[in-house]
Design a protein around this motif. Structure first.
Motif: not given
Length: 88
Positions: A31-33, A49-56, A58-61, A75-77
């Protein structure tokens, strides 16, 4: 002493292998971030805060609609929450 240091390094490095894994799908299917974050904001989340992790993931704080502090891996999909930590 060397054995202890080697063991300590081994234990520390194993933590990186335990990182949350969300997907192995091609990034073209994600999905578009910006749209994903907009959807979460529409659901009442405040994203600090939003980031893409090494485990693929989308992580939010930030905070949920009830004002609780959250850290969520998605899951970004599918957008599904894979791991959620809520601080009351």
């Amino acid at each position: 002493m060397r054995t202890f240091l080697a063991f300590a390094l081994l234990l520390g490095s194993s933590a990186s292998f335990a990182a949350t894994q969300c997907t192995t799908a091609d990034k073209a299917t994600w999905q578009d971030p910006a749209a994903f974050q907009a959807t979460l904001k529409d659901q009442g989340y405040t994203i600090n805060k939003f980031k893409v992790t090494q485990g693929n993931c989308y992580e939010i704080y930030g905070f949920d609609k009830d004002g609780r502090k959250v850290e969520i891996y998605h899951d970004p999909v599918s957008g599904k929450a894979v791991k959620t930590e809520i601080e009351d």
